[in-house]
Scaffold this motif. Structure first.
Motif, mmCIF file in Angstrom:
data_model
loop_
_atom_site.group_PDB
_atom_site.id
_atom_site.type_symbol
_atom_site.label_atom_id
_atom_site.label_comp_id
_atom_site.label_asym_id
_atom_site.label_seq_id
_atom_site.Cartn_x
_atom_site.Cartn_y
_atom_site.Cartn_z
ATOM 1 N N ASP A 180 0.882 -1.151 0.015
ATOM 2 C CA ASP A 180 -0.107 0.054 -0.050
ATOM 3 C C ASP A 180 0.939 1.203 0.135
ATOM 4 O OD1 ASP A 180 -1.599 2.227 0.825
ATOM 5 O OD2 ASP A 180 -2.969 0.986 1.730
ATOM 6 N N VAL A 181 0.984 1.996 -1.041
ATOM 7 C CA VAL A 181 1.708 2.969 -1.229
ATOM 8 C C VAL A 181 1.554 4.038 -0.219
ATOM 9 C CG1 VAL A 181 2.795 5.012 -2.898
ATOM 10 C CG2 VAL A 181 2.215 2.423 -3.560
ATOM 11 N N ARG A 182 0.216 4.327 0.044
ATOM 12 C CA ARG A 182 -0.167 5.600 0.814
ATOM 13 C C ARG A 182 0.197 5.098 2.347
ATOM 14 N NH1 ARG A 182 -6.138 7.540 0.970
ATOM 15 N NH2 ARG A 182 -5.479 8.641 -1.103
ATOM 16 N N ALA A 183 0.095 3.961 2.776
ATOM 17 C CA ALA A 183 0.651 3.378 4.064
ATOM 18 C C ALA A 183 2.292 3.356 4.122
ATOM 19 C CB ALA A 183 0.020 1.883 4.363
ATOM 20 N N ALA A 184 2.761 3.147 3.119
ATOM 21 C CA ALA A 184 4.249 3.215 2.934
ATOM 22 C C ALA A 184 4.817 4.713 3.291
ATOM 23 C CB ALA A 184 5.042 2.515 1.774
ATOM 24 N N ARG A 185 4.016 5.516 2.571
ATOM 25 C CA ARG A 185 4.492 7.009 2.693
ATOM 26 C C ARG A 185 4.239 7.486 4.244
ATOM 27 N NH1 ARG A 185 1.244 8.414 -2.430
ATOM 28 N NH2 ARG A 185 2.667 8.500 -4.110
ATOM 29 N N ASN A 186 2.993 7.048 4.766
ATOM 30 C CA ASN A 186 2.744 7.427 6.076
ATOM 31 C C ASN A 186 3.723 6.815 7.010
ATOM 32 O OD1 ASN A 186 0.434 8.823 5.340
ATOM 33 N ND2 ASN A 186 -0.898 7.194 5.911
ATOM 34 N N ALA A 187 4.100 5.515 6.822
ATOM 35 C CA ALA A 187 5.431 4.837 7.633
ATOM 36 C C ALA A 187 6.619 5.560 7.503
ATOM 37 C CB ALA A 187 5.325 3.623 7.396
ATOM 38 N N GLN A 188 6.854 6.220 6.263
ATOM 39 C CA GLN A 188 8.379 6.634 6.081
ATOM 40 C C GLN A 188 8.246 8.060 6.899
ATOM 41 O OE1 GLN A 188 8.644 8.828 2.487
ATOM 42 N NE2 GLN A 188 10.682 8.333 2.261
ATOM 43 N N SER A 189 7.057 8.741 6.731
ATOM 44 C CA SER A 189 6.955 10.059 7.582
ATOM 45 C C SER A 189 7.533 9.862 8.991
ATOM 46 C CB SER A 189 5.840 10.974 7.328
ATOM 47 O OG SER A 189 5.545 11.110 5.869
ATOM 48 N N VAL A 190 6.692 8.690 9.699
ATOM 49 C CA VAL A 190 6.672 8.492 11.067
ATOM 50 C C VAL A 190 8.047 7.923 11.400
ATOM 51 C CG1 VAL A 190 5.945 7.073 12.774
ATOM 52 C CG2 VAL A 190 4.403 8.168 11.406
ATOM 53 N N THR A 191 8.798 6.873 10.373
ATOM 54 C CA THR A 191 10.167 6.503 10.736
ATOM 55 C C THR A 191 11.243 7.529 10.363
ATOM 56 O OG1 THR A 191 9.290 4.434 9.846
ATOM 57 C CG2 THR A 191 11.588 4.636 9.749
ATOM 58 N N LEU A 225 8.898 2.444 15.967
ATOM 59 C CA LEU A 225 9.765 1.834 14.981
ATOM 60 C C LEU A 225 9.527 0.281 14.621
ATOM 61 C CD1 LEU A 225 13.127 3.618 15.514
ATOM 62 C CD2 LEU A 225 11.642 3.949 13.537
ATOM 63 N N GLU A 226 9.299 -0.307 15.534
ATOM 64 C CA GLU A 226 8.853 -1.968 15.729
ATOM 65 C C GLU A 226 7.739 -1.794 15.053
ATOM 66 O OE1 GLU A 226 9.047 -6.047 16.441
ATOM 67 O OE2 GLU A 226 10.620 -4.352 16.588
ATOM 68 N N GLN A 227 6.900 -0.894 14.733
ATOM 69 C CA GLN A 227 5.440 -1.166 14.388
ATOM 70 C C GLN A 227 5.678 -0.702 12.991
ATOM 71 O OE1 GLN A 227 2.082 0.924 16.133
ATOM 72 N NE2 GLN A 227 0.637 0.584 14.379
ATOM 73 N N PHE A 228 6.274 0.380 12.459
ATOM 74 C CA PHE A 228 6.227 1.044 11.269
ATOM 75 C C PHE A 228 7.372 0.458 10.160
ATOM 76 C CE2 PHE A 228 3.561 3.707 13.627
ATOM 77 C CZ PHE A 228 2.476 3.817 12.709
ATOM 78 N N THR A 229 8.581 0.126 10.724
ATOM 79 C CA THR A 229 9.766 -0.014 10.012
ATOM 80 C C THR A 229 9.495 -1.386 9.131
ATOM 81 O OG1 THR A 229 11.338 0.727 11.839
ATOM 82 C CG2 THR A 229 12.162 -0.686 9.924
ATOM 83 N N PRO A 230 8.718 -2.305 9.367
ATOM 84 C CA PRO A 230 8.573 -3.544 8.535
ATOM 85 C C PRO A 230 8.169 -3.135 7.322
ATOM 86 C CG PRO A 230 8.139 -4.151 10.596
ATOM 87 C CD PRO A 230 8.361 -2.543 10.959
ATOM 88 N N VAL A 231 7.008 -2.318 7.171
ATOM 89 C CA VAL A 231 6.083 -1.626 6.180
ATOM 90 C C VAL A 231 7.475 -1.271 5.113
ATOM 91 C CG1 VAL A 231 4.721 -0.166 5.055
ATOM 92 C CG2 VAL A 231 4.210 -1.377 7.440
ATOM 93 N N LEU A 232 8.317 -0.502 5.691
ATOM 94 C CA LEU A 232 9.415 0.106 4.688
ATOM 95 C C LEU A 232 10.428 -0.857 4.229
ATOM 96 C CD1 LEU A 232 10.048 3.688 6.504
ATOM 97 C CD2 LEU A 232 8.482 3.133 4.389
ATOM 98 N N ARG A 233 10.516 -1.989 5.182
ATOM 99 C CA ARG A 233 11.545 -2.856 4.804
ATOM 100 C C ARG A 233 11.206 -3.618 3.511
ATOM 101 N NH1 ARG A 233 16.147 -0.890 6.350
ATOM 102 N NH2 ARG A 233 16.777 -1.419 8.339
ATOM 103 N N ARG A 234 10.173 -3.996 3.187
ATOM 104 C CA ARG A 234 9.763 -4.302 1.923
ATOM 105 C C ARG A 234 10.181 -3.543 0.819
ATOM 106 N NH1 ARG A 234 3.915 -7.227 1.553
ATOM 107 N NH2 ARG A 234 2.886 -5.258 2.236
ATOM 108 N N LEU A 235 10.056 -2.273 1.063
ATOM 109 C CA LEU A 235 10.649 -1.196 -0.339
ATOM 110 C C LEU A 235 12.106 -1.237 -0.061
ATOM 111 C CD1 LEU A 235 8.152 1.974 0.461
ATOM 112 C CD2 LEU A 235 8.033 0.108 -1.613
ATOM 113 N N GLU A 236 12.685 -1.235 0.839
ATOM 114 C CA GLU A 236 13.967 -1.138 0.934
ATOM 115 C C GLU A 236 14.739 -2.400 0.294
ATOM 116 O OE1 GLU A 236 15.572 1.587 4.366
ATOM 117 O OE2 GLU A 236 14.838 -0.204 5.234
ATOM 118 N N ARG A 237 13.989 -3.576 0.538
ATOM 119 C CA ARG A 237 14.580 -4.874 -0.254
ATOM 120 C C ARG A 237 14.731 -4.254 -1.802
ATOM 121 N NH1 ARG A 237 15.137 -9.516 1.868
ATOM 122 N NH2 ARG A 237 14.880 -10.345 -0.189
#
Length: 224
Positions: free
Chosen positions: A81-92, A158-170
Motif C-alpha cells: 500500500d503506497v499510501r501506508a508506506a508514505r505514512n510509515a516513511q514520515s513517522v520512521t 519503529l517496531e511497528q512501522f519499519t517492517p512496512v518500509l523494509r519491503r520497499l528497501e529490499r
C-alpha cells in the motif's frame, strides 16, 4: 500457501513475539508474497506452535499493516500500500531524527566505531548484491543511535512501522540507488563524531527520505 521449508524450525516454547517476528520476516523478505493467503494450520506446522500464538501474531501483523483479515473468510499478506508506506516513511524518518537528537549528546567513541563497522558491512553486502546482509547491516547502523537514545516509546513506534518500509528497501538495496546510502551513512557518522546534533539529525532524516522515489510509483502489489 507455500511456507518456508522445514518443520518445527523453532522450539515448541516459541512465544507470541517469536511467532510474530518469524512471520513478519517471511513477509518482509518476500517468502510470503503480497496477496498470499495465510492458513493457520500451515503456519502452526511450520513454526511448531499451537494456534493461539499464531493468531495473536497475525493480529499484531494486521495492526502493523502487513496482514489483512476478513473474519470467517481469509487472512492474507497485505498488498504493498503506497499510501501506508508514505505514512510509515514520515513517522520512521521523524523517529530516527529524534533518536539522533536524544543519543548524540552522550554518544561514545565505541558507538561511533560500531556505526562505522556496520556501514562497512553494509557496503560490502551491497557489493555482493546480498540484500539480506545489507538490510541487517543497515538495521545495525541505525540501531546504534536508536539504542543509545534509551527511548522505549521511540523503539516501539519503529517496531511497528519499519517492517512496512523494509519491503520497499529490499527493492532499493538491490538496485544501484542503494549504494547512495553508504555515503549518506558516512556523512551521518562524521557529523555524529563532530558532535553536530542538528546536522546529524537532518542527515539521518534525509537518509530515510531517499525512499521517496519508490513511494511515487503506483505499484501497490509490488513485492518487497
Amino acid at each position: 500457501m507455500p511456507v518456508p521449508q522445514g518443520r518445527g524450525l523453532a522450539p515448541r516454547s516459541l512465544l507470541r513475539d517469536d511467532a510474530y517476528r518469524a512471520i513478519r520476516d517471511a513477509i518482509v523478505g518476500g517468502t510470503l508474497a503480497p496477496g498470499e493467503r495465510l492458513n493457520d494450520s500451515d503456519l502452526v506446522e511450520w513454526l511448531g506452535v499451537s494456534r493461539t500464538p499464531v493468531r495473536e501474531a497475525l493480529a499484531r501483523l494486521e495492526q502493523a499493516g502487513l496482514v489483512q483479515t476478513k473474519p470467517g473468510r481469509y487472512t492474507m499478506v497485505s498488498p504493498l500500500d503506497v499510501r501506508a508506506a508514505r505514512n510509515a516513511q514520515s513517522v520512521t524518518a521523524a523517529m530516527h531524527e529524534l533518536a539522533v537528537r536524544e543519543a548524540l549528546p552522550n554518544l561514545s567513541t565505541a558507538e561511533i566505531e560500531a556505526m562505522r563497522e556496520a556501514n562497512a558491512r553494509f557496503a560490502d553486502a551491497l557489493r555482493r548484491n546480498d540484500v539480506e546482509a545489507a538490510t541487517a547491516a543497515d538495521d545495525d547502523f541505525h540501531g546504534v543511535l536508536v539504542t543509545a537514545s534509551a527511548n522505549q516509546a521511540l523503539r516501539d513506534v519503529l517496531e511497528q512501522f519499519t517492517p512496512v518500509l523494509r519491503r520497499l528497501e529490499r527493492l532499493r538495496f538491490s538496485s544501484l540507488s542503494g549504494r547512495d546510502s553508504v555515503a549518506q551513512h558516512d556523512r551521518i557518522i562524521a557529523l555524529c563524531a563532530a558532535g553536530d546534533v542538528a546536522g546529524a539529525a537532518a542527515a539521518t532524516r534525509a537518509n530515510w527520505e531517499t525512499l521517496a522515489p519508490l513511494l511515487n510509483t503506483d505499484t501497490p502489489g509490488s513485492p518487497g
